[in-house]
Design a protein around this motif. Structure first.
Motif, short mmCIF file in Angstrom:
data_model
loop_
_atom_site.label_atom_id
_atom_site.label_comp_id
_atom_site.label_asym_id
_atom_site.label_seq_id
_atom_site.Cartn_x
_atom_site.Cartn_y
_atom_site.Cartn_z
N PRO A 64 -7.29 5.60 -0.66
CA PRO A 64 -6.75 5.14 0.63
C PRO A 64 -7.52 3.98 1.26
O PRO A 64 -6.91 3.15 1.96
N VAL A 65 -8.81 3.90 1.02
CA VAL A 65 -9.58 2.80 1.59
C VAL A 65 -9.04 1.46 1.09
O VAL A 65 -9.03 0.47 1.80
N ASP A 66 -8.56 1.45 -0.16
CA ASP A 66 -8.05 0.22 -0.77
C ASP A 66 -6.53 0.14 -0.77
O ASP A 66 -5.95 -0.66 -1.51
N ALA A 67 -5.89 0.96 0.04
CA ALA A 67 -4.42 1.02 0.04
C ALA A 67 -3.79 -0.35 0.29
O ALA A 67 -2.75 -0.68 -0.29
N ILE A 68 -4.45 -1.15 1.10
CA ILE A 68 -3.90 -2.46 1.45
C ILE A 68 -3.78 -3.38 0.23
O ILE A 68 -3.01 -4.34 0.22
N ASP A 69 -4.55 -3.07 -0.82
CA ASP A 69 -4.54 -3.91 -2.02
C ASP A 69 -3.52 -3.47 -3.05
O ASP A 69 -3.27 -4.18 -4.02
N MET A 70 -2.93 -2.29 -2.89
CA MET A 70 -2.02 -1.77 -3.93
C MET A 70 -0.66 -2.45 -3.86
O MET A 70 -0.06 -2.58 -2.80
N LEU A 95 -5.86 9.95 2.75
CA LEU A 95 -6.11 9.15 3.95
C LEU A 95 -7.60 9.13 4.26
O LEU A 95 -8.28 10.14 4.11
N ASP A 96 -8.07 7.97 4.71
CA ASP A 96 -9.47 7.83 5.10
C ASP A 96 -9.52 7.03 6.40
O ASP A 96 -9.36 5.81 6.39
N TYR A 97 -9.71 7.74 7.51
CA TYR A 97 -9.75 7.08 8.82
C TYR A 97 -11.17 6.73 9.24
O TYR A 97 -11.39 6.25 10.36
N TYR A 98 -12.13 6.98 8.37
CA TYR A 98 -13.52 6.62 8.67
C TYR A 98 -13.73 5.12 8.45
O TYR A 98 -14.24 4.43 9.32
N ILE A 106 -0.36 1.69 6.47
CA ILE A 106 -0.33 1.31 5.05
C ILE A 106 -0.89 2.45 4.19
O ILE A 106 -0.34 2.77 3.12
N GLN A 107 -1.98 3.06 4.64
CA GLN A 107 -2.53 4.21 3.92
C GLN A 107 -1.47 5.29 3.76
O GLN A 107 -1.32 5.87 2.67
#
Length: 255
Positions: A64-70, A95-98, A106-107
């Protein structure tokens, strides 16, 4: 007979001494390891490892931290690779809200797409959750993730949340934090989890168990997690090793 259900042997921290790490794991009684790939480089390395070692299986997905890149191409690529007989799950997803690299919407979209893919290819999913429990559970329910089930990886939530997840066909997996001296809640939850729903992992090279906290984690240390679970359950190490090993094989459909 120990089964490390979540390891990152594809990480650069193992670039110099992987063979020694695997030998120590074997000496500690670790018979199987699932290596998790969560972006293009780590997925590629996962595929190499599962082809090279008989006792290593793969789990692939998008963190999820890299979801924007998928991209959609990445999702199609994961679908293609999932046909490999040693890919036993999709993930880690969630999901990672940290961390704030990827916006929440996006996540959530990427999470939903991966659950839908898992249902299409009929593989269980491995869930990453950091400071996003309410939304993770909500999405799992809305997407009917119970159809495939999976693992709540390195679980740190309450027994109430654990029960909700178990009701959706998920196993609860414990890693190094359950051995920490101040980890009151994980220990309490581990005591309560039914034996047929419990798994163990390292998440190496991260979250090293006591007494090696602060050093690089590795699969051999999953034995320390099993020992802690055994103490909490008032059982023997051998009993917990066998139970968690059989649970993992059942979930991952390993004969």
């Amino acid at each position: 007979m120990l089964f490390d259900t979540h390891a990152h042997l594809n990480a650069e921290q193992f670039g110099e001494d992987l063979e020694e790490v695997l030998n120590r794991a074997k000496e500690a009684g670790v018979s199987n390891i699932v290596v998790v790939g969560f972006d293009r480089p780590t997925i590629e390395k996962t595929m190499e490892l599962i082809n090279q070692y008989d006792n290593i299986y793969g789990c692939i997905g998008w963190h999820p931290v890299d979801a924007i890149d998928m991209t959609d191409n990445d999702l199609r690529w994961i679908e293609e690779l999932s046909q490999h007989q040693k890919i036993v799950a999709l993930g880690e997803m969630g999901l990672d809200y940290y961390w704030d690299k990827s916006p929440k919407d996006i996540q959530q979209e990427v999470f939903r797409k991966q659950i839908q893919l898992a249902k299409k290819v009929k593989l269980p999913i491995v869930i990453h959750n950091r400071e996003a429990t309410e939304d993770v559970v909500k999405i799992l329910k809305e997407e009917n993730a119970s159809d495939v089930g999976g693992i709540m990886h390195c679980f740190s939530g309450s027994i109430e949340i654990a029960k909700e997840c178990m009701d959706m066909n998920f196993y609860i997996s414990f890693g190094g934090p359950v051995t920490f001296k101040n980890a009151r809640k994980p220990k309490e939850v581990a005591k309560e989890i039914p034996l047929d729903k419990i798994l163990i992992e390292t998440d190496c090279p991260y979250l090293t168990p006591h007494p090696y906290r602060g050093k690089r984690n590795e699969p051999a240390y999953v034995k320390l997690v099993a020992q802690q679970i055994a103490e909490l359950k008032e059982m023997t190490l051998e009993e917990i090793a066998e139970i968690t090993h059989n649970n993992a094989k059942k979930l991952f459909n390993i004969m």
